[in-house]
Design a protein around this motif. Structure first.
Motif, PDB file in Angstrom:
ATOM      1  N   ASN A  80      -0.596  -0.179   1.822  1.00  0.00           N
ATOM      2  CA  ASN A  80       0.825  -0.314   2.087  1.00  0.00           C
ATOM      3  C   ASN A  80       1.047  -1.076   3.375  1.00  0.00           C
ATOM      4  O   ASN A  80       0.167  -1.159   4.219  1.00  0.00           O
ATOM      5  CB  ASN A  80       1.476   1.061   2.202  1.00  0.00           C
ATOM      6  N   PHE A  81       2.256  -1.612   3.501  1.00  0.00           N
ATOM      7  CA  PHE A  81       2.592  -2.342   4.714  1.00  0.00           C
ATOM      8  C   PHE A  81       4.090  -2.242   4.959  1.00  0.00           C
ATOM      9  O   PHE A  81       4.888  -2.444   4.051  1.00  0.00           O
ATOM     10  CB  PHE A  81       2.168  -3.816   4.574  1.00  0.00           C
TER      11      PHE A  81
ATOM     12  N   ASN B 111       1.053   0.320   8.742  1.00  0.00           N
ATOM     13  CA  ASN B 111       0.965   0.435   7.292  1.00  0.00           C
ATOM     14  C   ASN B 111       2.208   1.099   6.674  1.00  0.00           C
ATOM     15  O   ASN B 111       2.493   0.878   5.500  1.00  0.00           O
ATOM     16  CB  ASN B 111      -0.271   1.239   6.888  1.00  0.00           C
ATOM     17  N   LYS B 113       2.923   3.651   5.139  1.00  0.00           N
ATOM     18  CA  LYS B 113       2.531   4.788   4.310  1.00  0.00           C
ATOM     19  C   LYS B 113       1.024   4.719   4.151  1.00  0.00           C
ATOM     20  O   LYS B 113       0.467   3.632   4.054  1.00  0.00           O
ATOM     21  CB  LYS B 113       3.169   4.710   2.930  1.00  0.00           C
ATOM     22  N   ALA B 114       0.382   5.886   4.114  1.00  0.00           N
ATOM     23  CA  ALA B 114      -1.073   5.903   3.982  1.00  0.00           C
ATOM     24  C   ALA B 114      -1.448   5.853   2.517  1.00  0.00           C
ATOM     25  O   ALA B 114      -1.236   6.809   1.771  1.00  0.00           O
ATOM     26  CB  ALA B 114      -1.653   7.151   4.640  1.00  0.00           C
ATOM     27  N   LEU B 115      -1.955   4.721   2.096  1.00  0.00           N
ATOM     28  CA  LEU B 115      -2.362   4.561   0.703  1.00  0.00           C
ATOM     29  C   LEU B 115      -3.561   3.628   0.638  1.00  0.00           C
ATOM     30  O   LEU B 115      -3.628   2.641   1.347  1.00  0.00           O
ATOM     31  CB  LEU B 115      -1.214   3.968  -0.123  1.00  0.00           C
TER      32      LEU B 115
END
Lengths: 111, 154
Positions: A80-81, B111, B113-115
């Motif tokens: 994600n970014f 980021n 969200k942590a994914l």
């Protein structure tokens, strides 16, 4: 070593500043483990895999991945970014032979 | 059933005798330089710190994978991802692979969200473990058993 084909996708296609987008990065790479045997010749296929993938936004590190040979052929990396504004997303990956390949895409938030 | 087993046995015996020369080569071949057991890999990551199973970590993997060469996995962690409280790293380990380490992913607050998602190779039916390092130095984990019908290592 021929240059590896790669593809960087940003999902969804339309996004605004502050949105969290998904980055999908795909590489055409054999990802040989170095223990597999060629069924025709009986020879061990030499190891050839990606060791490191870096995501940089305007030259600032976002995500660093250290990869081992357990990843599948033509690997896909998803992360994600959070879009802070317009800029360039650059992905640099290195394989165990020392080949470094770059791929960049412009980040253009709307609104 | 008996007859089938017997025939199967014969087949394997024949196959073994046919490939003996190539098997000798296989035994002589050096194992991968990266070979590392699950315990050693976990020790290297945590440095002896305790790892607690947590439902904050969500590991998505198929229960039954038909092809071990391509097993899609997805790890997401519940975290605000601010400068003070964020997910530092996600480590993906496969317990029975000759190199238990699959990927070590280092995240930053940028980021959002942590994914982490990818596709991995599994040599056989085993547990896939996601070890997550938080910014305060604690370790949480989640694991899932994946049944593999055809192994993905050669």
């Amino acid at each position: 070593m021929a240059e590896r084909k790669s593809l960087l996708k940003i999902k969804p296609k339309k996004y605004k500043t502050g949105d969290v987008v998904k980055l999908d990065f795909m590489v055409m790479h054999p990802m040989e483990t170095g223990v597999r045997k060629d069924k025709k010749t009986g020879q061990i296929v030499p190891a050839d895999y990606i060791t490191e993938v870096k995501f940089l936004f305007n030259d600032q590190l976002v995500t660093k991945m250290i990869i081992w040979e357990a990843l599948s052929t033509n690997p896909l990396f998803t992360t994600n970014f959070k879009v802070p504004g317009p800029g360039v997303m650059k992905v640099i990956f290195t394989d165990n032979k020392g080949t470094v390949t770059e791929k960049s895409k412009k980040i253009k938030p709307k609104g | 059933m008996q007859r089938r087993l017997f025939l199967k046995g014969c087949g394997t015996a024949l196959a073994v005798s046919a490939v003996v020369p190539s098997m000798v080569i296989a035994q002589e071949a050096p194992k991968s330089a990266n070979a590392m057991s699950y315990a050693a890999a976990l020790e290297a990551i945590t440095g002896g710190k305790p790892v607690t199973a947590s439902n904050k970590v969500e590991l998505k993997a198929p229960e039954i994978a038909e092809n071990g060469a391509v097993v899609p996995i997805k790890v997401s962690v519940e975290s605000p991802m601010t400068d003070k409280d964020y997910v530092k790293a996600i480590h993906v380990l496969a317990k029975k692979n000759f190199n238990a380490r699959c990927a070590n992913v280092f995240l930053t607050p940028a980021n959002g969200k942590a994914l982490f998602g990818t596709r991995i190779k599994l040599g056989g039916t085993q547990d896939v473990v996601a070890v997550v390092e938080m910014s305060d130095g604690s370790f949480i984990s989640a694991s899932q058993n994946v049944k593999v019908t055809i192994g993905g290592c050669g």
